[in-house]
Design a protein around this motif. Structure first.
Motif, PDB file in Angstrom:
ATOM      1  N   UNK A 176       0.696  -1.207   0.052  1.00 38.05           N
ATOM      2  CA  UNK A 176      -0.015   0.116   0.099  1.00 38.05           C
ATOM      3  C   UNK A 176       0.860   1.551   0.008  1.00 38.05           C
ATOM      4  N   UNK A 177       1.963   1.165   0.514  1.00 35.27           N
ATOM      5  CA  UNK A 177       2.793   2.342   0.511  1.00 35.27           C
ATOM      6  C   UNK A 177       3.129   2.761  -0.904  1.00 35.27           C
ATOM      7  N   UNK A 178       3.242   1.763  -1.791  1.00 32.91           N
ATOM      8  CA  UNK A 178       3.448   1.975  -3.362  1.00 32.91           C
ATOM      9  C   UNK A 178       2.130   2.836  -3.851  1.00 32.91           C
ATOM     10  N   UNK A 179       0.966   2.650  -3.677  1.00 30.63           N
ATOM     11  CA  UNK A 179       0.029   3.097  -4.128  1.00 30.63           C
ATOM     12  C   UNK A 179      -0.318   4.648  -3.468  1.00 30.63           C
ATOM     13  N   UNK A 180       0.458   4.605  -2.321  1.00 28.32           N
ATOM     14  CA  UNK A 180       0.361   5.908  -1.641  1.00 28.32           C
ATOM     15  C   UNK A 180       1.382   6.583  -2.244  1.00 28.32           C
ATOM     16  N   UNK A 227       5.218   6.246 -12.326  1.00 32.94           N
ATOM     17  CA  UNK A 227       6.666   6.442 -11.888  1.00 32.94           C
ATOM     18  C   UNK A 227       6.887   6.617 -10.517  1.00 32.94           C
ATOM     19  N   UNK A 228       6.047   7.462  -9.721  1.00 33.77           N
ATOM     20  CA  UNK A 228       6.132   7.726  -8.211  1.00 33.77           C
ATOM     21  C   UNK A 228       6.050   6.181  -7.734  1.00 33.77           C
ATOM     22  N   UNK A 229       5.142   5.336  -8.150  1.00 31.63           N
ATOM     23  CA  UNK A 229       5.057   4.049  -7.384  1.00 31.63           C
ATOM     24  C   UNK A 229       6.323   3.031  -7.747  1.00 31.63           C
ATOM     25  N   UNK A 230       7.002   3.369  -9.075  1.00 29.15           N
ATOM     26  CA  UNK A 230       8.230   2.508  -9.226  1.00 29.15           C
ATOM     27  C   UNK A 230       9.347   2.905  -8.563  1.00 29.15           C
ATOM     28  N   UNK A 231       9.490   4.354  -8.232  1.00 33.86           N
ATOM     29  CA  UNK A 231      10.607   4.744  -7.505  1.00 33.86           C
ATOM     30  C   UNK A 231      10.422   4.279  -5.946  1.00 33.86           C
ATOM     31  N   UNK A 232       9.216   4.570  -5.514  1.00 32.83           N
ATOM     32  CA  UNK A 232       8.968   4.111  -3.916  1.00 32.83           C
ATOM     33  C   UNK A 232       9.290   2.692  -3.881  1.00 32.83           C
ATOM     34  N   UNK A 233       9.266   1.836  -4.583  1.00 36.40           N
ATOM     35  CA  UNK A 233       9.111   0.465  -4.781  1.00 36.40           C
ATOM     36  C   UNK A 233      10.787   0.062  -4.642  1.00 36.40           C
ATOM     37  N   UNK A 234      11.520   0.841  -5.555  1.00 34.25           N
ATOM     38  CA  UNK A 234      12.771   0.849  -5.407  1.00 34.25           C
ATOM     39  C   UNK A 234      13.429   1.225  -4.080  1.00 34.25           C
ATOM     40  N   UNK A 235      13.161   2.189  -3.343  1.00 30.77           N
ATOM     41  CA  UNK A 235      13.370   2.694  -2.346  1.00 30.77           C
ATOM     42  C   UNK A 235      13.156   1.769  -1.092  1.00 30.77           C
ATOM     43  N   UNK A 236      12.180   0.806  -1.418  1.00 33.05           N
ATOM     44  CA  UNK A 236      11.722  -0.291  -0.389  1.00 33.05           C
ATOM     45  C   UNK A 236      12.465  -1.553  -0.809  1.00 33.05           C
ATOM     46  N   UNK A 237      13.249  -1.606  -1.478  1.00 35.88           N
ATOM     47  CA  UNK A 237      14.121  -2.875  -2.213  1.00 35.88           C
ATOM     48  C   UNK A 237      13.004  -3.639  -2.664  1.00 35.88           C
ATOM     49  N   UNK A 238      11.943  -2.997  -3.353  1.00 35.70           N
ATOM     50  CA  UNK A 238      11.288  -3.962  -4.256  1.00 35.70           C
ATOM     51  C   UNK A 238      11.422  -3.547  -5.798  1.00 35.70           C
ATOM     52  N   UNK A 239      10.772  -4.520  -6.395  1.00 33.70           N
ATOM     53  CA  UNK A 239      10.962  -4.249  -7.792  1.00 33.70           C
ATOM     54  C   UNK A 239       9.660  -4.407  -8.640  1.00 33.70           C
ATOM     55  N   UNK A 240       9.451  -3.385  -9.728  1.00 34.13           N
ATOM     56  CA  UNK A 240       8.123  -3.297 -10.502  1.00 34.13           C
ATOM     57  C   UNK A 240       8.539  -3.548 -11.968  1.00 34.13           C
ATOM     58  N   UNK A 241       7.728  -3.866 -12.778  1.00 35.89           N
ATOM     59  CA  UNK A 241       7.738  -4.021 -13.958  1.00 35.89           C
ATOM     60  C   UNK A 241       6.530  -3.742 -14.676  1.00 35.89           C
ATOM     61  N   UNK A 242       6.621  -2.627 -15.539  1.00 33.86           N
ATOM     62  CA  UNK A 242       5.233  -2.346 -16.313  1.00 33.86           C
ATOM     63  C   UNK A 242       5.057  -3.160 -17.458  1.00 33.86           C
ATOM     64  N   UNK A 243       3.937  -3.321 -17.988  1.00 23.33           N
ATOM     65  CA  UNK A 243       3.444  -4.225 -19.211  1.00 23.33           C
ATOM     66  C   UNK A 243       2.396  -3.693 -19.923  1.00 23.33           C
ATOM     67  N   UNK A 244       2.453  -3.687 -21.286  1.00 18.02           N
ATOM     68  CA  UNK A 244       1.543  -3.360 -22.267  1.00 18.02           C
ATOM     69  C   UNK A 244       1.035  -4.645 -22.751  1.00 18.02           C
ATOM     70  N   UNK A 245       1.732  -5.815 -22.544  1.00 17.57           N
ATOM     71  CA  UNK A 245       1.447  -7.061 -23.218  1.00 17.57           C
ATOM     72  C   UNK A 245       0.290  -7.758 -22.529  1.00 17.57           C
ATOM     73  N   UNK A 246      -0.589  -7.374 -22.764  1.00 17.21           N
ATOM     74  CA  UNK A 246      -2.035  -8.091 -22.225  1.00 17.21           C
ATOM     75  C   UNK A 246      -2.990  -7.586 -22.940  1.00 17.21           C
ATOM     76  N   UNK A 247      -4.306  -8.199 -22.795  1.00 12.16           N
ATOM     77  CA  UNK A 247      -5.584  -7.848 -23.509  1.00 12.16           C
ATOM     78  C   UNK A 247      -6.208  -6.877 -22.963  1.00 12.16           C
ATOM     79  N   UNK A 248      -6.106  -5.665 -23.530  1.00 16.40           N
ATOM     80  CA  UNK A 248      -6.942  -4.312 -23.173  1.00 16.40           C
ATOM     81  C   UNK A 248      -8.129  -4.478 -23.115  1.00 16.40           C
ATOM     82  N   UNK A 249      -8.725  -5.120 -24.095  1.00 16.40           N
ATOM     83  CA  UNK A 249     -10.281  -5.334 -24.120  1.00 16.40           C
ATOM     84  C   UNK A 249     -10.960  -6.020 -22.946  1.00 16.40           C
TER      85      UNK A 249
END
Ligand SMILES: Cc1cc2nc3c(=O)[nH]c(=O)nc-3n(C[C@H](O)[C@H](O)[C@H](O)COP(=O)(O)O)c2cc1C
Length: 201
Positions: free
Chosen positions: A40-44, A119-141
């Motif tokens: 939840x800190x990431x979404x915060x 990007x806020x979420x991703x940087x926060x994750x890095x600061x918490x020792x976590x990793x993130x990976x964004x993806x466009x490779x999924x079925x949007x519809x």
């Protein structure tokens, strides 16, 4: 402190915040559970992003691994992403409201604003020792239907969240790609006064 992989593969032209440089998108995740507080800190962090008229168009639909909601998000992924996402601790789909709440007019920056939140979420994750990976490779519809996203929201991207795992767990092809990427030189993206004018960096 620089991640050793980052130290080897990324050089800055000017000093920057270490979490920005240390953020990269691995595909090997550990498969560990993530505590709600950490997640939840990431979404915060995302919540505090700036947006046009402070409209805050971003919304996040998440599911933790081993939960009843996981398959709804995981099943949307394309085969390439499925092969490595199964060890992420959580997945989240970002959707953005296309109109302003105060007057219903179209917002031309909802994607830009949602990008800032991600990007806020991703940087926060890095600061918490976590990793993130964004993806466009999924079925949007399908995502719109399965996740019951209302019409005034646009599906932006999906994110895998977790702790980085050993790269040996990946297929040989993916192991080769498990490395922090480089960037275009600053001189190619920064222009003084007019498009194409060198800033002398
Ligand atoms: C909007 C977006 C969509 C992406 N889609 C995918 C994807 O579907 N699968 C994947 O493996 N990586 C995906 N990526 C990861 C990018 O390839 C990665 O961010 C880029 O190469 C820069 O590397 P870095 O994040 O490690 O710095 C995506 C990244 C973004 C921001």
């Amino acid at each position: 402190m620089k991640d050793p992989e980052v130290q080897k593969n990324r050089k800055v032209s000017f000093d920057i915040n270490e979490h920005i440089l240390n953020r990269w998108s691995p595909r090997s995740f550990s498969g560990e559970e993530i505590a709600d507080g950490d997640l939840f800190s990431l979404f915060e962090a995302a919540r505090w992003a700036p947006s046009s008229y402070n409209n805050q168009p971003w919304r996040f639909i998440y599911a933790k691994r081993n939960s009843e909601h996981w398959s709804h998000l995981f099943d949307l992924l394309g085969d390439f992403n499925k092969q490595w996402c199964d060890k992420a601790s959580a997945l989240a789909v970002i959707v953005a409201r296309k109109t302003f709440e105060h007057n219903g007019q179209p917002s031309f920056t909802h994607q830009f604003d949602a990008g800032a939140a991600w990007e806020n979420l991703a940087i926060q994750a890095t600061s918490q020792g976590l990793a993130t990976h964004a993806m466009a490779g999924f079925d949007y519809d399908k995502a719109r239907k399965v996740l019951e996203v209302p019409d005034e929201y646009e599906v932006m991207a999906m994110i895998a969240i977790g702790r980085k795992g050993p790269k040996e767990r990946l297929s040989p092809e993916l192991q080769q790609r498990e490395v922090p990427t480089d960037r275009k030189p600053l001189g190619e993206i920064l222009m003084l006064g007019k498009f194409g004018n060198s800033a002398g960096t």
